[in-house]
Design a protein around this motif. Structure first.
Motif, PDB file in Angstrom:
ATOM      1  N   GLU A  40       0.657  -1.038   0.124  1.00 41.43           N
ATOM      2  CA  GLU A  40      -0.052   0.185  -0.185  1.00 41.43           C
ATOM      3  C   GLU A  40       0.993   1.394   0.055  1.00 41.43           C
ATOM      4  OE1 GLU A  40      -3.299  -0.115  -0.370  1.00 41.43           O
ATOM      5  OE2 GLU A  40      -3.411   2.127  -0.179  1.00 41.43           O
ATOM      6  N   LYS A  41       1.762   1.150   0.866  1.00 45.70           N
ATOM      7  CA  LYS A  41       2.758   2.571   0.953  1.00 45.70           C
ATOM      8  C   LYS A  41       3.462   2.768  -0.465  1.00 45.70           C
ATOM      9  CE  LYS A  41       4.589   1.944   5.637  1.00 45.70           C
ATOM     10  NZ  LYS A  41       5.427   1.525   6.381  1.00 45.70           N
ATOM     11  N   LYS A  42       3.771   1.528  -1.283  1.00 48.97           N
ATOM     12  CA  LYS A  42       4.405   1.757  -2.291  1.00 48.97           C
ATOM     13  C   LYS A  42       3.533   2.390  -3.574  1.00 48.97           C
ATOM     14  CE  LYS A  42       7.326  -1.942  -3.132  1.00 48.97           C
ATOM     15  NZ  LYS A  42       7.787  -3.192  -3.734  1.00 48.97           N
ATOM     16  N   LYS A  43       2.408   1.822  -3.337  1.00 43.65           N
ATOM     17  CA  LYS A  43       1.178   2.360  -4.132  1.00 43.65           C
ATOM     18  C   LYS A  43       1.178   3.840  -4.106  1.00 43.65           C
ATOM     19  CE  LYS A  43      -2.902   0.838  -4.022  1.00 43.65           C
ATOM     20  NZ  LYS A  43      -4.148   0.220  -4.094  1.00 43.65           N
ATOM     21  N   ARG A  44       0.858   4.114  -2.784  1.00 44.93           N
ATOM     22  CA  ARG A  44       0.606   5.854  -2.611  1.00 44.93           C
ATOM     23  C   ARG A  44       1.982   6.482  -3.052  1.00 44.93           C
ATOM     24  NH1 ARG A  44      -3.140   6.387   2.755  1.00 44.93           N
ATOM     25  NH2 ARG A  44      -4.374   4.458   2.178  1.00 44.93           N
ATOM     26  N   ALA A  45       3.101   5.904  -2.850  1.00 42.26           N
ATOM     27  CA  ALA A  45       4.391   6.749  -3.166  1.00 42.26           C
ATOM     28  C   ALA A  45       4.318   7.051  -4.692  1.00 42.26           C
ATOM     29  CB  ALA A  45       5.542   5.766  -2.788  1.00 42.26           C
ATOM     30  N   VAL A  46       4.012   5.978  -5.307  1.00 35.06           N
ATOM     31  CA  VAL A  46       3.967   6.061  -7.014  1.00 35.06           C
ATOM     32  C   VAL A  46       2.862   7.216  -7.331  1.00 35.06           C
ATOM     33  CG1 VAL A  46       3.233   4.964  -9.096  1.00 35.06           C
ATOM     34  CG2 VAL A  46       4.636   3.640  -7.379  1.00 35.06           C
ATOM     35  N   THR A  47       1.645   7.028  -6.531  1.00 36.26           N
ATOM     36  CA  THR A  47       0.673   8.120  -6.845  1.00 36.26           C
ATOM     37  C   THR A  47       1.001   9.468  -6.672  1.00 36.26           C
ATOM     38  OG1 THR A  47      -0.942   6.241  -6.174  1.00 36.26           O
ATOM     39  CG2 THR A  47      -2.090   8.338  -6.830  1.00 36.26           C
ATOM     40  N   ALA A  98       2.975  14.807  -8.317  1.00 31.39           N
ATOM     41  CA  ALA A  98       3.925  15.644  -8.051  1.00 31.39           C
ATOM     42  C   ALA A  98       4.355  16.378  -9.688  1.00 31.39           C
ATOM     43  CB  ALA A  98       5.055  15.413  -7.346  1.00 31.39           C
ATOM     44  N   ALA A  99       4.531  15.198 -10.426  1.00 32.50           N
ATOM     45  CA  ALA A  99       5.357  15.205 -11.847  1.00 32.50           C
ATOM     46  C   ALA A  99       4.127  15.976 -12.681  1.00 32.50           C
ATOM     47  CB  ALA A  99       5.635  13.961 -12.438  1.00 32.50           C
ATOM     48  N   GLY A 140       1.958  17.906 -11.528  1.00 31.91           N
ATOM     49  CA  GLY A 140       1.773  19.486 -11.005  1.00 31.91           C
ATOM     50  C   GLY A 140       2.903  20.192 -11.433  1.00 31.91           C
ATOM     51  N   HIS A 141       4.187  19.669 -11.464  1.00 32.81           N
ATOM     52  CA  HIS A 141       5.305  20.537 -11.768  1.00 32.81           C
ATOM     53  C   HIS A 141       5.193  20.788 -13.350  1.00 32.81           C
ATOM     54  CE1 HIS A 141       9.057  21.230 -10.295  1.00 32.81           C
ATOM     55  NE2 HIS A 141       8.911  20.334  -9.320  1.00 32.81           N
ATOM     56  N   SER A 142       4.699  19.997 -14.267  1.00 31.76           N
ATOM     57  CA  SER A 142       4.581  20.108 -15.554  1.00 31.76           C
ATOM     58  C   SER A 142       3.491  21.070 -15.940  1.00 31.76           C
ATOM     59  CB  SER A 142       4.223  18.906 -16.475  1.00 31.76           C
ATOM     60  OG  SER A 142       3.269  18.165 -16.008  1.00 31.76           O
ATOM     61  N   GLY A 143       2.597  20.942 -15.174  1.00 28.69           N
ATOM     62  CA  GLY A 143       1.119  22.028 -15.175  1.00 28.69           C
ATOM     63  C   GLY A 143       1.790  23.339 -14.805  1.00 28.69           C
ATOM     64  N   ALA A 144       2.629  23.481 -13.517  1.00 25.48           N
ATOM     65  CA  ALA A 144       3.016  24.894 -13.251  1.00 25.48           C
ATOM     66  C   ALA A 144       3.933  25.429 -14.243  1.00 25.48           C
ATOM     67  CB  ALA A 144       3.650  24.731 -11.821  1.00 25.48           C
TER      68      ALA A 144
END
Lengths: 539, 109
Positions: free
Chosen positions: A518-525, A530-531, A533-537
């Motif tokens: 579950e932790k891995k899944k959340r980290a990936v999401t 973040a990626a 958001g970055h590209s959007g910004a």
């Protein structure tokens, strides 16, 4: 078993602890309460007067009462009022001929609790008070006393093994001396169990070992049997009695010396120490003697010095001799367990250590379940063993406090004039505990934990309120009068309520830890967000 | 007198915890200190423990004194491990200095 010494000790620690853990919780909770049994008894009999009369006056009143109501008895036994226990207890043994046939073995005895101010029998509600908890922790209830003591002794010996194996297995006992990492799941439970055990380790080892010593003649009787094959009673008389029995009264009556004179002789002999009680053998006869006992002073030993005076002539006949080494050792060990020597601050420290012991045992049994659960989560359902442990944990760790509170409710709510109310109060305790256990077995889940913890908190918090509604001995009055026994009881109830409520609240807000997947899944999401958001910004 | 013994026990355990190779979780990041410093804390810690024992025995004799001393150690250690280090580590140093000082004052007055 396991390879390696430490691992074997860990296995032994787990099983000796787990198998008797719930019984130990009962013993520890009741035993810890017993440190304040006199105060509990006072709270449960608020009608008791708070007067403090002098020892001499109280003694005279006792003798007057006994002369009037037990004049034909062979022996009078009197315990004078103590600072923590204002009532005076008297006890007498009648000659064989006057025994009450209906009462069997008890037919020869009588007792009365007196008000030292008036010299009359106390008119307060029938209750066992704090002595219920004291007896509970080694005599249990509903079963023959002998069975109970063997059972409790068995549990105590298991606990001793648990303590020793615990210390051996705790490899980093010094490095982790202060270590308590909170909010870390299993790690926190283990840290809590370790610290609560180690910080009060001298106490835990002492209380368990000395507890076994108090009943050692039951558990290890063969030495006495071998040395005194026909007459074990003689061993006890020789080792502890010191002052021999006087079998037959002399003929004719004789006027005894004034009691005050005899008590003063004793005080002079002891250079000031006061009297805690006395026993009169063959009162009124020519050879009547009085055995005067010293008040528990600043000695650890349970054995109190006793002086024997001839009641008619007033001469000192005998003094309880200096005990032998073994007797003295046993006396000190026994004395440490009962802690009669402990006053205000020291008694509070003993009580605190007892509470820490309860927390140690409770955290131990919960720790086992927390550690065991992931193994069952993999299978998808909880095995019977874990379900049993969960139910017992809830019903005992959270259920016993409910039972304790219920006992006090019974004391305030049961009809005052009912003779059988003492037994009824005990029944209330066990009914409440039984109900908690049944509920826990029906639904051994976290909701049941929080429910029972909150219920305990509510019951404890409402107790001072009930006290105010039903008696005059409530916080408003007791604080104003500076009666710290009564006020302390109500305040302690509020403190327990707060602790239980805090536990319930934390448990209610607890969320299960995430699995690794579950932790891995959340980290990936999160990374993807973040990626994006970055590209959007950036755009 | 008991307040003094309790304060000394608490400060003693504080000093000893500062002397550890791996200080307890919650301790300031500057720990562990240099070995020489740690040795000093260790000496101070044991000295304060001895002082607490002296206070207990002096007031209550050799029978009750050691019993009381062990009780103060329990309370002092629990306050540090369950109360201060996990929740309020910044209160530890001020308390460790202030409590014995105040208790000595209270005893003398």
């Amino acid at each position: 078993m396991k390879n390696g010494f430490r691992q074997s000790m860990a296995w032994l620690h787990t099983w000796t602890g787990l198998l008797v853990g719930w019984m130990l919780l009962l013993i520890f909770m009741a035993g810890t309460a017993s440190y304040y049994r006199e105060e509990i008894s006072r709270w449960m009999r608020p009608e008791l007067p708070r007067s403090s009369v002098s020892t001499d006056l109280a003694a005279q009143r006792a003798v007057d009462y006994l002369q009037a109501h037990a004049g034909q008895a062979e022996t009078w036994f009197v315990t004078l009022p103590q600072p923590r226990n204002p009532a005076m207890t008297t006890f007498w043994r009648n000659p064989e001929a006057l025994a009450d046939p209906d009462k069997g073995r008890r037919g020869r005895f009588g007792n009365a609790t007196l008000d030292p101010g008036s010299g009359e029998e106390l008119n307060a509600r029938e209750t066992r008070g704090g002595d219920f908890f004291y007896r509970l922790h080694f005599d249990l209830h509903y079963i023959p006393v002998l069975w109970a003591r063997y059972l409790v002794g068995f549990c105590a010996m298991f606990m001793l093994v648990a303590i020793i194996t615990g210390v051996i297995t705790h490899k980093k006992i010094f490095q982790d001396f202060f270590t308590f990492r909170r909010d870390k799941g299993l790690r926190s439970w283990l840290d809590f169990h370790n610290v609560s055990a180690v910080m009060a380790l001298p106490y835990h080892a002492m209380i368990t070992y000395t507890g076994i010593v108090t009943l050692m003649f039951m558990y290890v009787p063969w030495g006495v049997k071998a040395a005194y094959p026909q007459d074990e009673a003689r061993f006890f008389a020789e080792a502890f009695g010191g002052l021999p029995d006087i079998a037959t009264p002399a003929d004719g009556q004789a006027v005894p010396r004034p009691l005050v004179q005899l008590l003063d002789s004793a005080r002079r002999h002891w250079q000031g120490a006061d009297v805690s009680g006395f026993t009169v053998t063959h009162p009124g006869a020519g050879n009547a003697v009085i055995d005067i006992r010293q008040r528990d002073g600043k000695r650890l030993s349970i054995d109190t010095p006793t002086l024997r005076y001839d009641m008619v002539s007033g001469t000192l006949l005998q003094e309880s001799g200096p005990p032998g080494g073994a007797t003295a050792t046993r006396g000190v060990l026994y004395g440490l367990h009962l802690a009669r020597f402990a006053d205000g601050g020291l008694r509070a420290l003993f009580f605190l250590s007892g509470l820490v012991g309860c927390l140690m045992v409770a955290s131990g049994v919960v720790l086992w379940a927390v550690k065991e659960r992931p193994k069952h989560a993999r299978n998808g359902r909880t095995g019977m063993g874990l379900r049993l442990v969960d139910a017992l944990n809830i019903g005992t760790v959270a259920g016993l406090p409910i039972a304790f509170a219920a006992y006090f409710y019974g004391n305030r709510l049961l009809p005052l004039q009912w003779e059988a109310r003492a037994d009824a109060e005990a029944n209330v305790f066990f009914c409440a505990w039984g109900a908690a256990l049944l509920a826990a077995f029906a639904w051994p889940k976290r909701m049941m934990w929080t429910g029972q913890l909150y219920l305990g908190a509510v019951l404890f918090a409402a107790l001072p309120v009930l006290n105010a509604l039903t008696t005059d001995a409530h916080l408003g009055n007791s604080l104003r009068q500076g009666d710290w026994a009564l006020a302390g009881f109500d305040l302690a109830m509020l403190a327990f309520a707060a602790m239980l409520a805090m536990c319930g609240w934390r448990l209610q807000r607890w969320t299960p830890p995430l699995s690794a997947a579950e932790k891995k899944k959340r980290a990936v999401t999160a990374a993807a967000d973040a990626a994006a958001g970055h590209s959007g910004a950036g755009a | 007198m008991m307040l003094l013994a309790l304060s000394l026990a608490f400060s003693a355990f504080t000093a000893l915890s500062l002397a550890m190779d791996k200080p307890p979780a919650g301790a300031p990041g500057s720990l562990p200190a240099r070995p020489a410093r740690r040795r000093q804390w260790r000496v101070v810690g044991w000295a304060l423990l001895a002082a607490a024992l002296a206070v207990c025995v002096g007031r209550h004799g050799w029978a009750l004194g050691p019993v009381l001393w062990l009780g103060t150690l329990t309370l002092g250690g629990l306050a540090l491990a369950f109360g201060l280090y996990p929740f309020r580590p910044r209160w530890i140093a001020p308390l460790a200095w202030a409590l014995p000082a105040l208790s000595v004052l209270a005893t003398l007055l």
